[in-house]
Design an enzyme around this catalytic site. Structure first.
Site, PDB file in Angstrom:
ATOM      1  CG  ASP A 484      20.572  50.162  41.703  1.00 23.95           C
ATOM      2  OD1 ASP A 484      20.374  48.967  41.420  1.00 23.95           O
ATOM      3  OD2 ASP A 484      20.284  51.085  40.922  1.00 23.95           O
ATOM      4  CD  GLU A 490      19.890  52.259  37.937  1.00 26.57           C
ATOM      5  OE1 GLU A 490      18.884  52.960  37.823  1.00 26.57           O
ATOM      6  OE2 GLU A 490      21.015  52.729  38.183  1.00 26.57           O
ATOM      7  CG  ASP A 497      24.000  52.153  45.599  1.00 24.62           C
ATOM      8  OD1 ASP A 497      24.845  52.713  44.869  1.00 24.62           O
ATOM      9  OD2 ASP A 497      22.791  52.415  45.540  1.00 24.62           O
ATOM     10  CD1 TRP A 554      28.807  54.147  42.712  1.00 21.20           C
ATOM     11  CD2 TRP A 554      29.331  55.977  43.895  1.00 21.20           C
ATOM     12  NE1 TRP A 554      27.643  54.791  43.067  1.00 21.20           N
ATOM     13  CE2 TRP A 554      27.925  55.906  43.776  1.00 21.20           C
ATOM     14  CE3 TRP A 554      29.882  57.037  44.609  1.00 21.20           C
ATOM     15  CZ2 TRP A 554      27.074  56.859  44.344  1.00 21.20           C
ATOM     16  CZ3 TRP A 554      29.042  57.982  45.164  1.00 21.20           C
ATOM     17  CH2 TRP A 554      27.662  57.884  45.033  1.00 21.20           C
ATOM     18  CD  GLU A 765      17.075  56.284  43.648  1.00 22.05           C
ATOM     19  OE1 GLU A 765      15.912  56.083  43.245  1.00 22.05           O
ATOM     20  OE2 GLU A 765      18.071  56.245  42.914  1.00 22.05           O
ATOM     21  CG  HIS A 786      17.933  52.939  46.072  1.00 21.72           C
ATOM     22  ND1 HIS A 786      17.415  52.551  44.875  1.00 21.72           N
ATOM     23  CD2 HIS A 786      19.146  53.485  45.785  1.00 21.72           C
ATOM     24  CE1 HIS A 786      18.259  52.855  43.902  1.00 21.72           C
ATOM     25  NE2 HIS A 786      19.332  53.413  44.426  1.00 21.72           N
TER      26      HIS A 786
HETATM   27  C1  BGC Z   1      21.598  54.107  41.263  1.00 21.07           C
HETATM   28  C2  BGC Z   1      22.380  54.409  42.490  1.00 21.07           C
HETATM   29  C3  BGC Z   1      23.786  54.599  42.077  1.00 21.07           C
HETATM   30  C4  BGC Z   1      23.774  55.837  41.224  1.00 21.07           C
HETATM   31  C5  BGC Z   1      25.073  56.356  40.821  1.00 21.07           C
HETATM   32  C6  BGC Z   1      21.637  55.302  40.378  1.00 21.07           C
HETATM   33  O1  BGC Z   1      20.927  55.134  39.217  1.00 21.07           O
HETATM   34  O2  BGC Z   1      20.299  53.696  41.537  1.00 21.07           O
HETATM   35  O3  BGC Z   1      22.018  53.922  43.645  1.00 21.07           O
HETATM   36  O4  BGC Z   1      24.735  54.563  43.056  1.00 21.07           O
HETATM   37  O5  BGC Z   1      22.931  55.679  40.102  1.00 21.07           O
HETATM   38  O6  BGC Z   1      25.175  57.539  41.332  1.00 21.07           O
END
Ligand code: BGC
Length: 914
Positions: A484, A490, A497, A554, A765, A786
């Site tokens: 991500d 993270e 993504d 997802w 993002e 992102h």
């Molecule tokens: C991430 C995203 C991910 C999302 C889930 C975030 O913390 O950075 O890109 O898809 O959480 O909704």
């Protein structure tokens, strides 16, 4: 002129013509790679490209030969000879010879015949080499250091070593190696290979990759030594939020098998076992998120050379760890790809010395420093400066991204970290002996080593910057797994993504091998119920085989990503490989939906980060999560149905075809009004339902008009992660080009170009990571690298420039060229390097004259749509179309449609008013 003379002249003419036409074959690849070493695909697939100077060249036949050596190839003593096969297949031809053994290297070459019967000469030889195919091939034992550690925190990186004698002249040597954690290996003082972050990140409980290196040149007759440093990495370093560590295990460990073949045919194996020694050294701390602390005073010069005194080193412990999980590395190796020079040294209002790299990048800083023993360097990394121009790290959450280096003194010292990476544009130099000079710093850009395959440019420089940002988003988030973001605590393989970005990724680069690996991890981490975890590798609820966490959009990565790889590379094997996983995911939703055929029962992220506002007349664009679930239920079922058809699974095709109809009916009953309004009257709702074909035929146009109206009304997009990749395409498909153009070129928030007006060099993002008043969005979730919103990239290639795939002949075997001049754009140009070769399409409009240049690789065909063209008026390279027999052209409404074979073409015509 005498008759003989005439014949002679025409014969000479003929010879000149055919001698001028050249046909050759090159770019030989095996499993997407050039001369791969250590593969474990038992029936590897071979691909090649035809290079022909003649238009309309197709392959009519091929002949492959495979032999044990180049000499054998030339002597035609083959391991396998395909015989001359009448076929136009030049990609993914399955090796059909005798079973390949562990360690076996074979050389291969190919020759082809074209559709005119002309044959190429043999290609240059290529090779591939097998790895260790069975568990029994591993004689090495797992070892770990016998050192006290406090596993509640990062420990100094362990070094392991072993000396050995090679008594005879060496012919060749291979190192098969992997680790729990990360490893860096050295032989006789030299680094083995150029990969970093090995053995890579996989679902470690089920699949652990090993690498194979040709180390012949690093060894010598006589005394030798091997040394390996182990880092915590994803295995036991800090990972996922909440200060978690040791997710996969508490100890780093090594498994290495060095196999040396002597000139006399003998073999010697150096194996990890109880005879190795271990110690700690200069790497005091190394964590993916936090950075590295390195004390050069603790270096052990010569430790990976023979003759080093290791008498004070500790013992190692041999222990059991499964070897049946070992797999040959098949993704793309991670390497140092690019070096950036800093652009500026700033002193911030707060007084910090900050280096500006000019680009938000991922990797690290290599620096050269001189000072006294014990002097320190301390670097911190950040993506942005705040509105006052100060260094801003809050959005990194708990990730420290800090490098600390203690000098040993006495000369120039060069450092780069080992088991960590940073996402940054700015570097705060907190401590540095002497004057900070830019020339001492280099940005090392690190990512999975994909071959770039795409370029897109157009007459709008801000859109070109958008393309730049998308490509840098891909560089930054393709570090062995699709992540991500690369900077905060993270950096995980978020499936949503990946799902939305995969098609763009496949245009930009050859990422087939990258996804092939990741999808195996997805299948490995899928729950028994078929639920697909939010992140792959799954580090969020790994130990819980039952706890389901599956979200619409997802989890669908399980179905969508293999399908995209199939489309982009014509790869049916990935569909076979993933089929059980794809099916399990659809069955999961079907089970949850039961007799209602409505899947609404799981937690779901929804249209993540969609436009939100506090305006009282329009509270934001919230799309009903149930609607999203049902739309994706249909989407994945439809793709599974397509897959079953491609693979010839009749029964499943029947079954999922029927299921799909029921899902659609349930969608319509639940979410559509008879007049074509959708329950959530949002852009995303219309986009999902139109793109996934959920409206009854008669309502589609009305729905598209409603979408267009909504766009005109708000003058901007309101979509989040799931709607954004679709909106321009859906508008375009229904003829709302002006609305699509408006969205694409809008510069105020929310839009793709707004971040560019704020100096973005990667995709953000959030639409408003930096707000109009220069303040930041919530630091809890505000990444500036992102790639999800960069999913518009594929539309630029496919729709604006006009290079598209025909799903009936995927992998660009039949190419669709259909450019769409938009708004005020006066030109657009894209190239994509497919497995067949280069495909290019560029258009320029001057006043009303359209010039369209097209390049189609040999062994493919294309259908070209010339927009707003009148058949009688179109010329190709100055010749009227109707005089060119090889092109079948017809008028279709205001466009001309023609089919062409390989070659380069330039079409010119006056555009009619459509
Ligand atoms: C991430 C995203 C991910 C999302 C889930 C975030 O913390 O950075 O890109 O898809 O959480 O909704």
């Amino acid at each position: 002129m005498k008759k003989e003379m005439v014949i002679l002249i025409s014969l000479i003419g003929f010879c000149i013509a055919s001698a001028a036409e050249t046909l050759s074959v090159g770019n030989l690849r095996c499993e997407y790679k050039t001369n791969p070493l250590g593969i474990d695909v038992k029936q590897p697939r071979l691909s090649w490209q035809l290079i022909s100077s003649r238009r309309n060249t197709m392959q009519s036949a091929y002949l492959i030969r495979v032999a044990a050596s180049v000499e054998d190839l030339l002597a035609n003593t083959s391991v396998w000879d395909s015989g001359k096969i009448t076929s136009d297949q030049s990609v993914h031809v399955v090796y059909g010879g005798p079973a390949l053994a562990s360690r076996q290297r074979v050389y291969w070459q190919v020759r082809v015949w074209d559709d005119a019967g002309k044959s190429s000469s043999w290609s240059d030889p290529a090779y591939f080499e097998m790895g260790l195919l069975s568990e029994a091939d591993w004689q090495a034992q797992w070892i770990r250091a016998d050192l006290p550690e406090d596993t509640t925190k990062s420990n100094p990186a362990v070094m392991m070593r072993k000396e050995f004698q090679l008594a005879k002249p060496i012919t060749s040597a291979r190192l098969y190696i992997t680790a729990l954690g990360l490893y860096e290996a050295e032989l006789n003082g030299q680094r083995v290979g150029d990969q970093v972050f090995t053995p890579g990140w996989t679902s470690y409980d089920h699949r652990l990759q090993y690498q194979t290196y040709d180390v012949t040149s690093l060894l010598q007759q006589g005394a030798n030594a091997i040394g390996v440093t182990l880092g915590d990495g994803w295995y036991r370093g800090r990972l996922a939020w909440g200060n978690k560590r040791n997710i996969y295990g508490k100890n780093t460990a090594l498994l290495a098998q060095l196999e040396v073949l002597f000139a006399d045919g003998g073999v010697q194996r150096i194996l990890t076992d109880a005879s190795w020694k271990a110690a700690t050294g200069p790497i005091l701390l190394s964590d993916i998120y936090d950075g590295e602390v390195y004390d050069a005073r603790l270096q052990k010069p010569g430790w990976s050379k023979a003759g080093f005194d290791d008498s004070q080193w500790n013992k190692v412990v041999v222990f059991d760890h499964p070897k049946n999980i070992l797999v040959a590395a098949e993704g793309l190796p991670v390497r140092k790809i690019q070096m950036l020079k800093p652009v500026k040294l700033l002193i911030t209002p707060a007084g910090e010395k900050v280096i500006d790299m000019g680009q938000n990048m991922v990797g690290w800083i290599r620096f050269t420093v001189q000072g006294e023993v014990g002097d320190r360097v301390r670097l911190r990394h950040a993506e942005v400066l705040d509105k006052n121009g100060n260094f801003y790290t809050e959005n990194l959450r708990s990730a420290k991204q800090t490098i600390e280096y203690h000098l040993k003194g006495g000369g120039i010292e060069t450092f780069e970290p080992h088991f960590t990476f940073q996402g940054f544009r700015y570097v705060a130099v907190d401590e540095w002996p002497g004057e900070v000079k830019l020339e001492n710093f280099t940005g090392v850009v690190v990512h999975s080593d994909f071959t770039p395959t795409g370029t897109f440019t157009c007459s709008d420089t801000m859109i070109n910057q958008l393309q730049h940002n998308i490509q840098w988003g891909q560089k930054g988030n393709f570090l062995d797994v699709p992540t991500d973001c690369p900077q905060r605590d993270e950096r995980l393989g978020w499936t949503g993504d990946a799902q939305v970005f995969a098609r763009t990724a496949c245009f930009n680069a050859d990422v087939a091998a990258f996804y092939t690996k990741w999808l195996k991890d997805l299948a490995a981490d899928q729950k028994e119920s078929g639920a697909v975890p939010h992140v792959i590798p799954n580090v969020l609820n790994r130990h819980d085989p039952v706890k389901e966490a599956a979200s619409a959009g997802w989890a669908d990565a399980a179905v969508v990503v293999p399908w995209i790889v199939y489309l982009s590379y014509g790869d049916t094997r990935i569909l076979q490989q993933q089929y059980p996983s794809m099916k399990a995911w659809v069955d999961y939703m079907a089970n949850k939906a039961g007799e209602s055929y409505l899947w609404t029962s799981d937690f779901t992220f929804g249209d993540w980060l969609a436009f939100a506002t506090t305006r009282s007349d329009y509270p934001g664009a919230t799309t009903d999560k149930d609607l999203i679930c049902q739309a994706y239920f249909a989407r994945s079922t439809a793709l599974l149905l397509q897959t079953a058809k491609v693979l010839g699974y009749q029964e499943d095709a029947q079954k999922y075809g029927e299921l799909l109809e029921k899902i659609k009916k349930a969608f319509q009953d639940e979410f559509l009004t008879p007049n074509g309004r959708i329950a959530s009257n949002t852009q995303t709702a219309y986009c999902l339902a139109l793109a996934f074909d959920l409206f009854p035929e008669g309502q589609k146009k009305v729905a598209a008009e409603r979408l267009a109206k909504d766009v005109r009304h708000f003058k901007h997009l309101t979509t989040g992660f799931l709607g954004t990749p679709l909106i321009c395409d859906v508008l375009g498909q229904y003829g709302y080009l002006d609305e699509a153009y408006m969205l694409l070129t809008r510069k105020q928030y929310p839009s793709w170009l707004y971040p560019i007006t704020r100096g973005a060099t990667t995709i953000w993002e959030r639409w408003d990571g930096i707000k109009a008043d220069s303040s930041f969005q919530n630091a809890g979730m505000n990444s500036f690298n992102h790639y999800a919103y960069g999913a518009i990239g594929e539309w630029l290639y496919r729709f604006v420039a006009g290079i598209d795939i025909d799903p009936a002949q995927p992998g660009y075997k039949h190419i669709l060229i259909q450019p769409h001049p938009l708004g005020e754009l006066s030109s657009a140009s894209a190239c994509h390097r497919s497995l067949y070769g280069n495909i290019c399409c560029s258009w320029v409009i001057k006043e009303t004259t359209m010039t369209l240049s097209v390049e189609i690789p040999a062994n493919t065909r294309a259908t070209v749509r010339l927009p707003q063209a009148t058949l009688a008026d179109v010329k190709e390279s100055g010749v009227p179309l109707r005089r060119l027999a090889s092109m079948q052209a017809r008028q279709q409404a205001s466009d001309v449609i023609l089919t062409i074979g390989s070659g380069k073409y330039t079409f010119r015509y006056k555009m009619n008013k459509s």
